[in-house]
Scaffold this motif. Sequence first.
Motif, PDB file in Angstrom:
ATOM      1  N   SER A   1      -0.961 -11.978   3.244  1.00  0.00           N
ATOM      2  CA  SER A   1      -1.781 -10.166   2.971  1.00  0.00           C
ATOM      3  C   SER A   1      -0.207  -9.687   2.143  1.00  0.00           C
ATOM      4  N   THR A   2      -1.554  -8.693   2.418  1.00  0.00           N
ATOM      5  CA  THR A   2      -0.146  -8.143   0.688  1.00  0.00           C
ATOM      6  C   THR A   2       0.716  -7.696   1.167  1.00  0.00           C
ATOM      7  N   ASP A   3       2.698  -7.349  -0.004  1.00  0.00           N
ATOM      8  CA  ASP A   3       3.683  -7.391   0.635  1.00  0.00           C
ATOM      9  C   ASP A   3       4.207  -6.595   0.033  1.00  0.00           C
ATOM     10  N   TYR A   4       2.794  -5.639   0.304  1.00  0.00           N
ATOM     11  CA  TYR A   4       3.871  -3.844  -0.076  1.00  0.00           C
ATOM     12  C   TYR A   4       4.143  -3.060   1.678  1.00  0.00           C
ATOM     13  N   PRO A   5       5.703  -1.948   1.025  1.00  0.00           N
ATOM     14  CA  PRO A   5       5.722  -1.536   2.426  1.00  0.00           C
ATOM     15  C   PRO A   5       4.821  -1.366   3.594  1.00  0.00           C
ATOM     16  N   PRO A   6       5.540  -1.763   4.798  1.00  0.00           N
ATOM     17  CA  PRO A   6       5.271  -1.459   6.034  1.00  0.00           C
ATOM     18  C   PRO A   6       4.545   0.140   5.742  1.00  0.00           C
ATOM     19  N   GLU A   7       4.839   1.075   5.409  1.00  0.00           N
ATOM     20  CA  GLU A   7       4.592   2.795   5.528  1.00  0.00           C
ATOM     21  C   GLU A   7       3.980   2.946   4.630  1.00  0.00           C
ATOM     22  N   GLU A   8       3.194   2.321   4.164  1.00  0.00           N
ATOM     23  CA  GLU A   8       2.017   2.738   2.624  1.00  0.00           C
ATOM     24  C   GLU A   8       0.690   1.805   3.427  1.00  0.00           C
ATOM     25  N   GLU A   9      -0.449   2.675   3.551  1.00  0.00           N
ATOM     26  CA  GLU A   9      -1.656   2.428   3.534  1.00  0.00           C
ATOM     27  C   GLU A   9      -2.246   2.122   2.146  1.00  0.00           C
ATOM     28  N   ILE A  10      -3.215   0.409   2.658  1.00  0.00           N
ATOM     29  CA  ILE A  10      -4.084   0.335   1.542  1.00  0.00           C
ATOM     30  C   ILE A  10      -5.468   0.357   1.613  1.00  0.00           C
ATOM     31  N   PHE A  11      -5.598   1.028   0.761  1.00  0.00           N
ATOM     32  CA  PHE A  11      -6.914   1.933   1.059  1.00  0.00           C
ATOM     33  C   PHE A  11      -8.197   0.601   1.222  1.00  0.00           C
ATOM     34  N   LEU A  12      -9.521   0.943   1.512  1.00  0.00           N
ATOM     35  CA  LEU A  12     -10.213   0.171   1.822  1.00  0.00           C
ATOM     36  C   LEU A  12     -10.723  -0.096   0.342  1.00  0.00           C
ATOM     37  N   HIS A  13     -11.607  -1.165   0.381  1.00  0.00           N
ATOM     38  CA  HIS A  13     -11.809  -2.306  -1.140  1.00  0.00           C
ATOM     39  C   HIS A  13     -12.496  -3.424  -0.486  1.00  0.00           C
TER      40      HIS A  13
ATOM     41  N   ALA B   1     -18.893  -5.910   3.782  1.00  0.00           N
ATOM     42  CA  ALA B   1     -18.085  -4.937   4.271  1.00  0.00           C
ATOM     43  C   ALA B   1     -16.240  -4.754   3.603  1.00  0.00           C
ATOM     44  N   ALA B   2     -15.934  -3.931   4.001  1.00  0.00           N
ATOM     45  CA  ALA B   2     -14.644  -3.751   2.286  1.00  0.00           C
ATOM     46  C   ALA B   2     -13.994  -3.380   3.915  1.00  0.00           C
ATOM     47  N   HIS B   3     -12.490  -3.808   3.238  1.00  0.00           N
ATOM     48  CA  HIS B   3     -11.085  -3.724   3.919  1.00  0.00           C
ATOM     49  C   HIS B   3     -10.073  -2.586   3.715  1.00  0.00           C
ATOM     50  N   GLY B   4      -8.959  -3.431   4.392  1.00  0.00           N
ATOM     51  CA  GLY B   4      -7.906  -1.919   4.106  1.00  0.00           C
ATOM     52  C   GLY B   4      -6.487  -2.805   4.937  1.00  0.00           C
ATOM     53  N   ARG B   5      -5.638  -1.798   4.903  1.00  0.00           N
ATOM     54  CA  ARG B   5      -4.378  -2.103   5.283  1.00  0.00           C
ATOM     55  C   ARG B   5      -3.883  -0.667   6.410  1.00  0.00           C
ATOM     56  N   GLU B   6      -3.768  -0.589   7.703  1.00  0.00           N
ATOM     57  CA  GLU B   6      -2.451   0.668   7.811  1.00  0.00           C
ATOM     58  C   GLU B   6      -1.837   0.047   8.488  1.00  0.00           C
ATOM     59  N   PRO B   7      -0.749   1.532   7.442  1.00  0.00           N
ATOM     60  CA  PRO B   7       0.393   1.628   7.340  1.00  0.00           C
ATOM     61  C   PRO B   7       1.175   0.504   9.374  1.00  0.00           C
ATOM     62  N   PHE B   8       2.291   0.582   9.547  1.00  0.00           N
ATOM     63  CA  PHE B   8       2.351  -0.292  10.329  1.00  0.00           C
ATOM     64  C   PHE B   8       4.115   0.027  11.178  1.00  0.00           C
ATOM     65  N   THR B   9       4.471  -0.624  12.218  1.00  0.00           N
ATOM     66  CA  THR B   9       6.106  -0.548  12.224  1.00  0.00           C
ATOM     67  C   THR B   9       5.659  -2.278  13.187  1.00  0.00           C
ATOM     68  N   GLY B  10       7.292  -2.419  13.042  1.00  0.00           N
ATOM     69  CA  GLY B  10       7.003  -4.192  13.408  1.00  0.00           C
ATOM     70  C   GLY B  10       7.326  -5.291  12.064  1.00  0.00           C
ATOM     71  N   PRO B  11       6.738  -6.283  13.149  1.00  0.00           N
ATOM     72  CA  PRO B  11       6.658  -7.234  12.155  1.00  0.00           C
ATOM     73  C   PRO B  11       5.643  -7.679  10.940  1.00  0.00           C
ATOM     74  N   ARG B  12       4.438  -7.554  11.557  1.00  0.00           N
ATOM     75  CA  ARG B  12       3.022  -7.874  11.459  1.00  0.00           C
ATOM     76  C   ARG B  12       2.810  -8.766  10.435  1.00  0.00           C
TER      77      ARG B  12
END
Length: 324
Positions: free
Chosen positions: A85-97, A289-300
């Motif tokens: 999945s997108t290799d963005y920092p875990p503290e960042e939200e990925i907005f719905l798209h 359906a659009a999808h996004g990603r919440e910020p997270f903690t842990g490895p995911r």
Amino acid sequence: MTDTVAAGLPVTVESDGTPVLELIESRRAELRAALVEHGGLLLRGFDVGGVDGFDRVVRALSGEPLTYTERSSPRHSIKGRVYTSTDYPPEEEIFLHNENSYQAGWPLTLFFYCIQPPGTQGATPLADVRQVYRNIDPEIRAEFERRRWMLVRNFHADFGTPWQQVFNTDDRDEVAGYCAANGIEAEWIGRNGLRTRTVRDAVHRRPGSDVPRWFNHATFFHVSTLAKDLQEALLAMFGEDGLPTNTYYGDGEPIPADVMDHLRAAYRAASVRFDYRTDDVLVVDNMTAAHGREPFTGPRRIAVAMAEPYRPDSRRDPIEQQEQ
């Protein structure tokens, strides 16, 4: 066919002990129909068999997975055509798209496989884009349907994903040929910079449906959708004309701030979420359906794949081709 927004996104299919590939073989038509109607399926409780098993699930339900082309986010292949999945920092939200909605063609089906769930949050929120369309003020919808929307991308030699990686070549002539064939205006900047402009429709209809869907990246790529500190940093570095990505009305005019606020609210009002469990397989109908990603903690660790290419100007529906 006329469809309506269906209750339940995603539809959960719990394991009853039947191996997942046997389930797909025996219920494939039913599962695919539910996917199109609701926008998402969650296959839960199955022993998927790791990345290799995930690849087999993709092939059983939707055919051969696709190569990730004209990419807009950092990710890498785990194995074959199964990607991170997108290799963005875990503290960042990925907005719905909706995946690749800025391109001339896109996958109809997306797959997400949970190898390891996050410690907290980290969901893949979903939003039915038929409902997003309904949530948007009719005057704003009409403005986008009339003017369309434009994506401007600037590829900088020392920042972000380089154009060589985006277009899978370091040959400028190949890039020019790809752009010409896909409705992209390309402008070379200096020694190794590239700016592209693409104008696309904001509203689409899925094959087999006459229901309009808010299917575009106008909100996702707009600079105001980024976190405030990131907005300010990018504008300070590049100025508006040099931003890595930004969106406009199709005639190049700015989209007003209140319109962007309204669009983001329309997505969020339609958004639903669930918490991942190990071995979950989430299947998403990309035009429903659009999808996004919440910020997270842990490895995911989430693997992704795409399938069933569709291009509106093609003469035949790829799903029909596969079914024959």
